[in-house]
Scaffold this motif. Structure first.
Motif, PDB file in Angstrom:
ATOM      1  N   SER A  17     -51.931  22.108  67.189  1.00 40.18           N
ATOM      2  CA  SER A  17     -51.977  23.528  67.572  1.00 40.18           C
ATOM      3  C   SER A  17     -50.764  24.239  66.988  1.00 40.18           C
ATOM      4  O   SER A  17     -50.866  25.338  66.443  1.00 40.18           O
ATOM      5  CB  SER A  17     -51.982  23.689  69.103  1.00 40.18           C
ATOM      6  N   LEU A  18     -49.593  23.610  67.110  1.00 41.85           N
ATOM      7  CA  LEU A  18     -48.354  24.277  66.694  1.00 41.85           C
ATOM      8  C   LEU A  18     -48.277  24.490  65.178  1.00 41.85           C
ATOM      9  O   LEU A  18     -47.913  25.587  64.715  1.00 41.85           O
ATOM     10  CB  LEU A  18     -47.147  23.445  67.181  1.00 41.85           C
ATOM     11  N   ILE A  19     -48.631  23.479  64.403  1.00 36.11           N
ATOM     12  CA  ILE A  19     -48.491  23.619  62.939  1.00 36.11           C
ATOM     13  C   ILE A  19     -49.430  24.710  62.386  1.00 36.11           C
ATOM     14  O   ILE A  19     -48.980  25.568  61.607  1.00 36.11           O
ATOM     15  CB  ILE A  19     -48.687  22.257  62.216  1.00 36.11           C
ATOM     16  N   PRO A  20     -50.722  24.746  62.816  1.00 35.98           N
ATOM     17  CA  PRO A  20     -51.563  25.865  62.354  1.00 35.98           C
ATOM     18  C   PRO A  20     -50.984  27.228  62.734  1.00 35.98           C
ATOM     19  O   PRO A  20     -51.032  28.170  61.939  1.00 35.98           O
ATOM     20  CB  PRO A  20     -52.909  25.629  63.050  1.00 35.98           C
ATOM     21  N   LEU A  21     -50.390  27.329  63.930  1.00 36.81           N
ATOM     22  CA  LEU A  21     -49.793  28.612  64.340  1.00 36.81           C
ATOM     23  C   LEU A  21     -48.581  28.955  63.466  1.00 36.81           C
ATOM     24  O   LEU A  21     -48.341  30.118  63.138  1.00 36.81           O
ATOM     25  CB  LEU A  21     -49.357  28.560  65.808  1.00 36.81           C
ATOM     26  N   MET A  22     -47.819  27.919  63.087  1.00 36.30           N
ATOM     27  CA  MET A  22     -46.663  28.158  62.207  1.00 36.30           C
ATOM     28  C   MET A  22     -47.134  28.574  60.814  1.00 36.30           C
ATOM     29  O   MET A  22     -46.547  29.461  60.185  1.00 36.30           O
ATOM     30  CB  MET A  22     -45.777  26.913  62.136  1.00 36.30           C
ATOM     31  N   LYS A  23     -48.221  27.929  60.341  1.00 34.99           N
ATOM     32  CA  LYS A  23     -48.747  28.302  59.016  1.00 34.99           C
ATOM     33  C   LYS A  23     -49.186  29.759  58.995  1.00 34.99           C
ATOM     34  O   LYS A  23     -49.052  30.446  57.989  1.00 34.99           O
ATOM     35  CB  LYS A  23     -49.952  27.424  58.672  1.00 34.99           C
ATOM     36  N   LEU A  24     -49.741  30.208  60.122  1.00 33.58           N
ATOM     37  CA  LEU A  24     -50.202  31.610  60.206  1.00 33.58           C
ATOM     38  C   LEU A  24     -49.068  32.575  60.538  1.00 33.58           C
ATOM     39  O   LEU A  24     -49.287  33.774  60.674  1.00 33.58           O
ATOM     40  CB  LEU A  24     -51.299  31.728  61.280  1.00 33.58           C
ATOM     41  N   ARG A  25     -47.868  32.022  60.748  1.00 32.37           N
ATOM     42  CA  ARG A  25     -46.677  32.803  61.113  1.00 32.37           C
ATOM     43  C   ARG A  25     -46.777  33.431  62.505  1.00 32.37           C
ATOM     44  O   ARG A  25     -46.083  34.384  62.811  1.00 32.37           O
ATOM     45  CB  ARG A  25     -46.365  33.914  60.077  1.00 32.37           C
TER      46      ARG A  25
END
Ligand SMILES: Cc1cc2nc3c(=O)[nH]c(=O)nc-3n(C[C@H](O)[C@H](O)[C@H](O)COP(=O)(O)OP(=O)(O)OC[C@H]3O[C@@H](n4cnc5c(N)ncnc54)[C@H](O)[C@@H]3O)c2cc1C
Length: 278
Positions: A17-25
């Motif tokens: 969950s966290l990495i996709p959110l980081m990729k999307l900024r």
């Protein structure tokens, strides 16, 4: 480390969950504190009728566990989350901490007696799951506190559950889902827990639907009342997964099917189910 780095630091578990959110900024933590370097956080133990799951226990480990298979609704959930890649990395504690309104674990665990172990420094506290999840993406955790363990009480004899979700394809969150746990005493339903997923900001406990079954024989008539009450309890929003009306209809059908499977399992039948894919 969380205390040292302050509110901008984030724990990293499976990163699904966290990495996709980081990729999307959408998330931009100053520091990542990686739990994967701490040993002993991934386990499945049975202790005095309680199933204890370590914070880093992956969905795939729960799917493969014989201890978890004794509570079939846990297997239904673990086996249906996204695809193999996500299940191999994602963790049960990360899912609860994320409190995504579409996440599967909270919906399922709300039908069982679930406690969440929280740790801050050397201090521990245990919260009922209902008190842990406060709102969409919001939990009772302090910024420097972590989920250390998830504890699930083994349901009593004569209890059976089922979790069904409707999904457009495997690697997406469900459009709607229903978790049902029934405890039977002969032909009478002694207790019922029904929770609706993806049709509200958190899992919705369908209390009128539960009351329609509790103390009754499970017949076509009582099921119909429960389904209607569940549909009324849903609070869906229209989005790319479907209109609010569509989701309300869908959740009613899922509750009906889940009651059927839960009842058969409560009577001792081995029933394999999988989510329904469009
Ligand atoms: C393509 C895709 C499809 C998916 N489909 C589904 C689905 O159908 N159903 C579903 O339920 N999920 C789905 N997921 C999400 C998946 O289940 C994640 O594994 C889960 O939501 C988060 O767990 P994680 O271990 O990956 O957490 P992370 O991504 O590492 O962390 C998520 C959040 O929780 C915090 N956190 C993590 N562990 C702890 C802890 N022990 N204590 C306190 N805070 C913690 C992190 O700081 C972060 O804020 C999907 C993910 C992807 C990428």
């Amino acid at each position: 480390m969380l205390s040292e780095f302050g509110e901008d630091a984030k724990l990293l578990a499976g990163g699904q969950s966290l990495i996709p959110l980081m990729k999307l900024r959408y998330a931009n933590p100053s520091h990542l504190v990686d739990l994967n370097f701490i040993s002993g956080m991934s386990y499945i133990k049975e202790e005095n009728e309680v199933l204890c799951l370590g914070a880093l226990t992956r969905h795939a480990e729960i799917e493969a566990s014989t201890a978890c298979a004794k509570i079939p609704i846990l297997h239904d959930c673990a086996a249906g989350i996204a695809d193999v890649q996500v299940r191999n990395r994602g963790t049960i504690a990360g899912s609860l901490a994320e409190a995504d309104p579409s996440g599967d674990w909270a919906t399922v665990l709300m039908t069982l007696e679930t406690q969440v172990g929280c740790q801050k420094g050397k201090g521990n506290r245990q919260l009922q799951l209902a008190d842990f999840i406060k709102d969409a993406y919001t939990t009772a955790l302090a910024h420097d506190e972590l989920v250390s363990e998830v504890m699930v009480k083994t349901p009593p004899k004569g209890s059976g559950g089922a979790y069904l979700a409707f999904k457009r394809s495997a690697p997406v969150y469900p459009t709607a889902s229903a978790a049902v746990q029934l405890t039977m005493e002969g032909e009478i339903c002694k207790d019922a827990a029904i929770v609706l997923g993806c049709v509200g900001l958190t899992g919705i406990k369908a209390r009128d639907a539960e009351a329609a079954l509790r103390g009754q024989q499970i017949t076509e008539k009582t099921i119909a009342v429960a389904v209607e009450s569940a549909r009324a309890a849903a609070d869906p929003q229209s989005d790319m997964r479907g209109s609010a009306d569509y989701k309300r209809t869908l959740v009613g059908s899922l509750v009906k099917r889940a009651i059927d499977v839960a009842l058969r399992r409560a009577r001792g039948e081995q029933v394999e189910v999988s989510h329904i894919y469009a």
